[in-house]
Design an enzyme around this catalytic site. Structure first.
Site, PDB file in Angstrom:
ATOM      1  N   HIS A 102      -6.960  -1.061  11.553  1.00  0.00           N
ATOM      2  CA  HIS A 102      -6.246  -1.484  10.349  1.00  0.00           C
ATOM      3  C   HIS A 102      -6.965  -2.640   9.660  1.00  0.00           C
ATOM      4  CE1 HIS A 102      -2.885  -2.171   7.701  1.00  0.00           C
ATOM      5  NE2 HIS A 102      -2.620  -3.361   8.202  1.00  0.00           N
TER       6      HIS A 102
ATOM      7  N   ASN B  16      -0.011 -12.529   7.082  1.00  0.00           N
ATOM      8  CA  ASN B  16       0.462 -12.411   8.495  1.00  0.00           C
ATOM      9  C   ASN B  16      -0.014 -13.620   9.294  1.00  0.00           C
ATOM     10  OD1 ASN B  16       1.845  -9.978   8.642  1.00  0.00           O
ATOM     11  ND2 ASN B  16       0.352  -8.944   9.820  1.00  0.00           N
TER      12      ASN B  16
ATOM     13  N   GLN C 130       0.806  -1.217   0.000  1.00  0.00           N
ATOM     14  CA  GLN C 130       0.000   0.000   0.000  1.00  0.00           C
ATOM     15  C   GLN C 130       0.840   1.269   0.000  1.00  0.00           C
ATOM     16  OE1 GLN C 130      -1.948  -0.530   4.030  1.00  0.00           O
ATOM     17  NE2 GLN C 130      -1.567   1.664   4.152  1.00  0.00           N
TER      18      GLN C 130
ATOM     19  N   CYS D 198      -5.558   0.752   3.795  1.00  0.00           N
ATOM     20  CA  CYS D 198      -5.726  -0.622   4.264  1.00  0.00           C
ATOM     21  C   CYS D 198      -7.143  -1.130   4.033  1.00  0.00           C
ATOM     22  CB  CYS D 198      -5.365  -0.725   5.743  1.00  0.00           C
ATOM     23  SG  CYS D 198      -6.367   0.312   6.841  1.00  0.00           S
TER      24      CYS D 198
END
Length: 336
Positions: A262, A282, A116, A123
């Site tokens: 986020h 993640n 990004q 986000c």
């Protein structure tokens, strides 16, 4: 004697600057160098503790390591409140048996890591697009990379405001109302908000006829991920440790279970060394009282398509929980 993960962060400022194309001059160079060196000290300390078995994840230098924690939060965590467009609530199949692990990347639902940029709070757009790409694949059998820039420039639904932030459900509402969203190839990402919307209906890559909210708890999110595919969600990304995450299962006791700022995409879950984790471009700890608020704002779009691809088979069995990064250096580069 420094342990392996501690030694890996001992990078001189000149090398870091060259590696990440940093071109600072004068006073700014000194300020950035000081921030970098302070961050490096924290990373080395954490990784020494990781090597001693105190933490389940380690940190690393990345392109954000010359930014302060406050800068990253201000510039890159762009999740805003929604206008609360009405959405139906996801209800899992009554006879659903939860698999022990799920990874939608292996089934073709997930595009590669996206970035990004450093100064755009987009986000929310990446989160919405990640879920939409997965649902489009589920319905069409084709993985199409869709345009986050289309959302930044054109979606003014609810609180959506380009690089100044937005909300995933407002993004789904835009795609539904707009009749579709363009492909990334036709409308590439710039990491800025353009004043002119360049949407072209001839370049539509996917459509959306609605969206579903997921009940805000980890069990419901687990069922939705297993049955539906990649899910748009949100987490608390306030921590320095999250900003410099490198690998392992992210389990930070300071990560709130009632605050999020986020947008992310949950693409699976699993268990490693007795720790349950969420896969989010993640890895985050799972089943720890909604650690990082990951189940608090989950949703997904409903796509239009001519046919549905076959439902994949997952390995069955019991599961427990954690957050785990898919391998990007530092914060998840698809969203932060």
């Amino acid at each position: 004697m420094l342990m392996p993960h501690a030694m890996s962060t001992r990078l001189p400022w000149a090398y870091f600057s060259a590696l990440h194309n940093k071109n600072y001059h004068g006073e700014e160079d000194q300020v950035r160098k000081a921030i970098f060196e302070e961050n490096m000290k924290k990373i080395v300390q954490h990784n020494l503790e990781y090597d001693l078995g105190i933490h389940s994840y380690y940190l690393g230098i990345n392109k954000y390591s010359d930014m302060s924690q406050q800068e990253i939060i201000k510039k890159m965590t762009g999740l805003l409140p929604s206008y609360n467009h009405k959405s139906d609530l996801y209800v899992p199949s009554e006879d659903m048996e939860l698999p022990s692990s799920v990874d939608w990347r292996s089934k073709g639902y997930v595009t590669g890591i996206k970035d990004q940029g450093k100064t755009c709070g987009s986000c929310w757009a990446f989160s919405a697009i990640g879920s939409l790409e997965g649902q489009h694949f589920r319905k069409s059998g084709k993985l199409v990379s869709l345009s986050e820039q289309n959302l930044l420039d054109c979606s003014k639904d609810g609180t959506n405001d380009g690089c100044d932030g937005g909300h995933m459900r407002d993004a789904f509402h835009y795609v539904m109302k707009n009749g579709g969203i363009d492909t990334e190839e036709s409308y590439p990402y710039k990491g800025i908000t353009n004043f002119t919307c360049a949407f072209n209906k001839n370049n539509i890559g996917a459509t959306c006829k609605g969206y579903m909210a997921v009940t805000p708890n980890e069990k419901s999110l687990q069922r939705a991920v297993a049955e539906v595919g990649p899910i748009a969600a949100a987490i608390d990304a306030f921590s320095f440790k999250f900003h410099n995450y490198k690998g392992g299962i992210y389990d930070d006791p300071g990560c709130a279970n009632d605050y999020y700022d986020h947008g992310i995409v949950v693409v699976g879950y699993g268990t490693e060394d007795g720790k349950d984790f969420w896969l989010v471009k993640n890895r985050i700890i799972r089943n720890k009282d909604n650690r990082c608020s990951i189940a608090s704002l989950a949703s997904y779009p409903i796509c239009n398509s001519a046919f549905a691809s076959p439902k994949p088979e997952w390995r069955r069995g019991a599961v427990t929980s954690s957050l785990k990064n898919l391998g990007s250096a530092g914060p998840d580069e698809s969203t932060l």
